[in-house]
Motif scaffolding. Structure first.
Motif, PDB file in Angstrom:
ATOM      1  N   GLN A 124       0.426   9.164  -2.483  1.00 47.83           N
ATOM      2  CA  GLN A 124       1.431   8.941  -1.511  1.00 47.83           C
ATOM      3  C   GLN A 124       0.473   8.080  -0.241  1.00 47.83           C
ATOM      4  O   GLN A 124      -0.764   8.600  -0.112  1.00 47.83           O
ATOM      5  CB  GLN A 124       2.004  10.034  -0.765  1.00 47.83           C
ATOM      6  CG  GLN A 124       3.058  10.931  -1.540  1.00 47.83           C
ATOM      7  CD  GLN A 124       4.154  10.203  -1.804  1.00 47.83           C
ATOM      8  OE1 GLN A 124       4.849   9.524  -0.805  1.00 47.83           O
ATOM      9  NE2 GLN A 124       4.776   9.863  -3.229  1.00 47.83           N
ATOM     10  N   GLY A 125       0.957   7.406   0.472  1.00 47.26           N
ATOM     11  CA  GLY A 125       0.324   6.789   1.716  1.00 47.26           C
ATOM     12  C   GLY A 125       1.222   6.515   2.851  1.00 47.26           C
ATOM     13  O   GLY A 125       2.575   6.784   2.752  1.00 47.26           O
ATOM     14  N   ARG A 126       0.716   6.487   4.165  1.00 44.94           N
ATOM     15  CA  ARG A 126       1.568   6.420   5.416  1.00 44.94           C
ATOM     16  C   ARG A 126       0.624   5.061   6.040  1.00 44.94           C
ATOM     17  O   ARG A 126      -0.482   5.280   6.194  1.00 44.94           O
ATOM     18  CB  ARG A 126       1.454   7.547   6.208  1.00 44.94           C
ATOM     19  CG  ARG A 126       2.610   7.338   7.090  1.00 44.94           C
ATOM     20  CD  ARG A 126       2.952   8.622   7.779  1.00 44.94           C
ATOM     21  NE  ARG A 126       3.687   8.944   8.916  1.00 44.94           N
ATOM     22  CZ  ARG A 126       5.073   8.547   9.016  1.00 44.94           C
ATOM     23  NH1 ARG A 126       5.821   8.515   7.883  1.00 44.94           N
ATOM     24  NH2 ARG A 126       5.546   8.292  10.430  1.00 44.94           N
ATOM     25  N   PHE A 127       1.303   4.353   6.351  1.00 42.60           N
ATOM     26  CA  PHE A 127       0.744   2.914   7.287  1.00 42.60           C
ATOM     27  C   PHE A 127       1.306   3.007   8.590  1.00 42.60           C
ATOM     28  O   PHE A 127       2.556   3.063   8.724  1.00 42.60           O
ATOM     29  CB  PHE A 127       1.089   1.587   6.306  1.00 42.60           C
ATOM     30  CG  PHE A 127       0.708   0.354   7.189  1.00 42.60           C
ATOM     31  CD1 PHE A 127      -0.859   0.412   7.377  1.00 42.60           C
ATOM     32  CD2 PHE A 127       1.482  -0.375   7.512  1.00 42.60           C
ATOM     33  CE1 PHE A 127      -1.346  -0.835   8.029  1.00 42.60           C
ATOM     34  CE2 PHE A 127       0.892  -1.772   7.889  1.00 42.60           C
ATOM     35  CZ  PHE A 127      -0.451  -1.979   8.215  1.00 42.60           C
ATOM     36  N   TYR A 128       0.282   2.792   9.579  1.00 35.88           N
ATOM     37  CA  TYR A 128       0.819   2.770  11.029  1.00 35.88           C
ATOM     38  C   TYR A 128       0.258   1.475  11.655  1.00 35.88           C
ATOM     39  O   TYR A 128      -0.821   0.879  11.380  1.00 35.88           O
ATOM     40  CB  TYR A 128      -0.106   4.064  11.907  1.00 35.88           C
ATOM     41  CG  TYR A 128       0.435   3.570  13.469  1.00 35.88           C
ATOM     42  CD1 TYR A 128       1.604   4.254  13.823  1.00 35.88           C
ATOM     43  CD2 TYR A 128      -0.239   2.977  14.086  1.00 35.88           C
ATOM     44  CE1 TYR A 128       1.822   4.258  15.096  1.00 35.88           C
ATOM     45  CE2 TYR A 128      -0.228   2.890  15.417  1.00 35.88           C
ATOM     46  CZ  TYR A 128       1.082   3.338  15.944  1.00 35.88           C
ATOM     47  OH  TYR A 128       1.203   3.252  17.379  1.00 35.88           O
ATOM     48  N   SER A 129       1.068   0.581  12.177  1.00 35.68           N
ATOM     49  CA  SER A 129       1.127  -0.609  12.798  1.00 35.68           C
ATOM     50  C   SER A 129       1.940  -1.034  13.621  1.00 35.68           C
ATOM     51  O   SER A 129       3.309  -0.460  13.429  1.00 35.68           O
ATOM     52  CB  SER A 129       0.890  -1.699  11.584  1.00 35.68           C
ATOM     53  OG  SER A 129       0.627  -2.995  12.241  1.00 35.68           O
ATOM     54  N   ASN A 130       1.712  -1.520  14.748  1.00 37.04           N
ATOM     55  CA  ASN A 130       2.853  -1.917  15.854  1.00 37.04           C
ATOM     56  C   ASN A 130       3.786  -0.838  16.312  1.00 37.04           C
ATOM     57  O   ASN A 130       4.949  -1.360  16.293  1.00 37.04           O
ATOM     58  CB  ASN A 130       3.359  -3.217  15.134  1.00 37.04           C
ATOM     59  CG  ASN A 130       2.748  -4.262  14.966  1.00 37.04           C
ATOM     60  OD1 ASN A 130       1.664  -4.637  15.639  1.00 37.04           O
ATOM     61  ND2 ASN A 130       3.168  -5.184  13.804  1.00 37.04           N
ATOM     62  N   PHE A 131       3.183   0.111  16.404  1.00 41.11           N
ATOM     63  CA  PHE A 131       3.874   1.203  17.055  1.00 41.11           C
ATOM     64  C   PHE A 131       4.923   1.953  16.421  1.00 41.11           C
ATOM     65  O   PHE A 131       5.919   2.568  16.638  1.00 41.11           O
ATOM     66  CB  PHE A 131       4.499   0.792  18.523  1.00 41.11           C
ATOM     67  CG  PHE A 131       3.492   0.473  19.573  1.00 41.11           C
ATOM     68  CD1 PHE A 131       2.504   1.396  19.976  1.00 41.11           C
ATOM     69  CD2 PHE A 131       3.400  -0.884  19.707  1.00 41.11           C
ATOM     70  CE1 PHE A 131       1.562   0.945  20.794  1.00 41.11           C
ATOM     71  CE2 PHE A 131       2.587  -1.325  20.758  1.00 41.11           C
ATOM     72  CZ  PHE A 131       1.577  -0.513  21.228  1.00 41.11           C
ATOM     73  N   SER A 132       4.694   1.651  14.914  1.00 41.53           N
ATOM     74  CA  SER A 132       5.717   2.370  13.750  1.00 41.53           C
ATOM     75  C   SER A 132       4.677   2.581  12.511  1.00 41.53           C
ATOM     76  O   SER A 132       3.758   1.917  12.236  1.00 41.53           O
ATOM     77  CB  SER A 132       6.819   1.655  13.524  1.00 41.53           C
ATOM     78  OG  SER A 132       6.374   0.433  12.880  1.00 41.53           O
ATOM     79  N   GLU A 134       4.942   3.981   8.305  1.00 48.35           N
ATOM     80  CA  GLU A 134       5.873   3.637   7.062  1.00 48.35           C
ATOM     81  C   GLU A 134       5.166   4.536   5.847  1.00 48.35           C
ATOM     82  O   GLU A 134       4.090   4.349   5.846  1.00 48.35           O
ATOM     83  CB  GLU A 134       5.953   2.057   6.791  1.00 48.35           C
ATOM     84  CG  GLU A 134       6.700   1.535   5.727  1.00 48.35           C
ATOM     85  CD  GLU A 134       6.460   0.134   5.447  1.00 48.35           C
ATOM     86  OE1 GLU A 134       6.981  -0.466   4.427  1.00 48.35           O
ATOM     87  OE2 GLU A 134       6.049  -0.644   6.529  1.00 48.35           O
ATOM     88  N   ASN A 135       5.910   5.302   5.104  1.00 43.69           N
ATOM     89  CA  ASN A 135       5.465   6.030   3.998  1.00 43.69           C
ATOM     90  C   ASN A 135       5.559   4.770   2.693  1.00 43.69           C
ATOM     91  O   ASN A 135       6.329   3.965   2.794  1.00 43.69           O
ATOM     92  CB  ASN A 135       6.481   6.902   3.688  1.00 43.69           C
ATOM     93  CG  ASN A 135       6.157   8.283   4.596  1.00 43.69           C
ATOM     94  OD1 ASN A 135       5.159   8.269   5.271  1.00 43.69           O
ATOM     95  ND2 ASN A 135       7.185   8.871   4.884  1.00 43.69           N
ATOM     96  N   PHE A 136       4.683   4.968   1.894  1.00 42.89           N
ATOM     97  CA  PHE A 136       4.794   4.217   0.666  1.00 42.89           C
ATOM     98  C   PHE A 136       4.160   5.100  -0.521  1.00 42.89           C
ATOM     99  O   PHE A 136       3.415   5.742  -0.242  1.00 42.89           O
ATOM    100  CB  PHE A 136       3.964   2.929   0.698  1.00 42.89           C
ATOM    101  CG  PHE A 136       2.561   3.048   1.015  1.00 42.89           C
ATOM    102  CD1 PHE A 136       1.621   3.191   0.238  1.00 42.89           C
ATOM    103  CD2 PHE A 136       2.155   3.141   2.499  1.00 42.89           C
ATOM    104  CE1 PHE A 136       0.185   3.098   0.285  1.00 42.89           C
ATOM    105  CE2 PHE A 136       0.849   3.159   2.751  1.00 42.89           C
ATOM    106  CZ  PHE A 136      -0.123   3.233   1.694  1.00 42.89           C
ATOM    107  N   ASP A 137       4.680   4.894  -1.631  1.00 43.35           N
ATOM    108  CA  ASP A 137       4.315   5.412  -2.981  1.00 43.35           C
ATOM    109  C   ASP A 137       3.226   4.590  -3.483  1.00 43.35           C
ATOM    110  O   ASP A 137       2.993   3.393  -3.188  1.00 43.35           O
ATOM    111  CB  ASP A 137       5.319   5.694  -3.890  1.00 43.35           C
ATOM    112  CG  ASP A 137       6.514   6.501  -3.285  1.00 43.35           C
ATOM    113  OD1 ASP A 137       6.060   7.557  -3.158  1.00 43.35           O
ATOM    114  OD2 ASP A 137       7.732   6.154  -3.766  1.00 43.35           O
ATOM    115  N   ILE A 138       2.170   5.221  -4.289  1.00 43.45           N
ATOM    116  CA  ILE A 138       1.169   4.608  -4.828  1.00 43.45           C
ATOM    117  C   ILE A 138       1.436   4.773  -6.315  1.00 43.45           C
ATOM    118  O   ILE A 138       1.371   5.965  -6.875  1.00 43.45           O
ATOM    119  CB  ILE A 138      -0.191   5.149  -4.523  1.00 43.45           C
ATOM    120  CG1 ILE A 138      -0.151   4.917  -2.640  1.00 43.45           C
ATOM    121  CG2 ILE A 138      -1.246   4.633  -5.309  1.00 43.45           C
ATOM    122  CD1 ILE A 138      -1.215   5.454  -2.237  1.00 43.45           C
ATOM    123  N   GLY A 139       1.494   3.760  -6.946  1.00 43.75           N
ATOM    124  CA  GLY A 139       1.583   3.992  -8.657  1.00 43.75           C
ATOM    125  C   GLY A 139       1.143   3.051  -9.538  1.00 43.75           C
ATOM    126  O   GLY A 139       0.363   2.364  -9.383  1.00 43.75           O
TER     127      GLY A 139
END
Length: 139
Positions: A124-132, A134-139
């Motif tokens: 799994q991943g989580r990206f932070y940018s511009n004060f927000s 976002e979770n993302f799946d890695i597959g």
């Protein structure tokens, strides 16, 4: 994020330091700074080198749960990847990451018993940018 591999990969490749976390015998997270990974396969598999005798290696052998955090201070962006860490000591893995000058860390060379490779596999991943974030799946 339209292309996580491209967006996240660009951040990973530009950092000279990454923070890695393991779990200790009391179930507590332990974090340390490491030199940037030597190799990656997309954003799913990431390789590091370290000392076999290190506390981190002992922790990953007991509990492979791991977390990586890459921080782009200049643009205040961050990427957290969660997954598992394997300790590799086979000759092929060690040769794959070995670079000239590594005898500074491992005096006996590529066959040094205190040299190993860590292979992180992200789930799994989580990206932070511009004060927000976002979770993302890695597959």
């Amino acid at each position: 994020m339209t292309n996580p591999v491209k967006t996240i990969g660009a951040i990973l490749d530009k950092q000279s330091v990454v923070f890695i976390s393991s779990v200790d015998e009391n179930g507590m997270p332990n974090t340390k700074a490491m030199l940037a990974p030597r190799k990656r396969e997309g954003i799913r598999v990431i390789y590091f080198h370290t000392n076999t005798s290190s506390m981190r290696v002992q922790q990953y052998r007991k509990n492979p749960k791991a977390c990586l955090y890459f921080c782009d201070k200049r643009f205040f962006k961050g990427v957290m990847l969660t997954g598992t860490m394997e300790v590799l000591e086979d000759p092929a893995s060690k040769e794959m990451l070995w670079q000239e000058g590594d005898t500074m860390y491992y005096p006996e060379g590529v066959t040094d018993p205190d040299y190993c490779v860590l292979r992180f596999t992200a789930e799994q991943g989580r990206f932070y940018s511009n004060f927000s974030s976002e979770n993302f799946d890695i597959g």
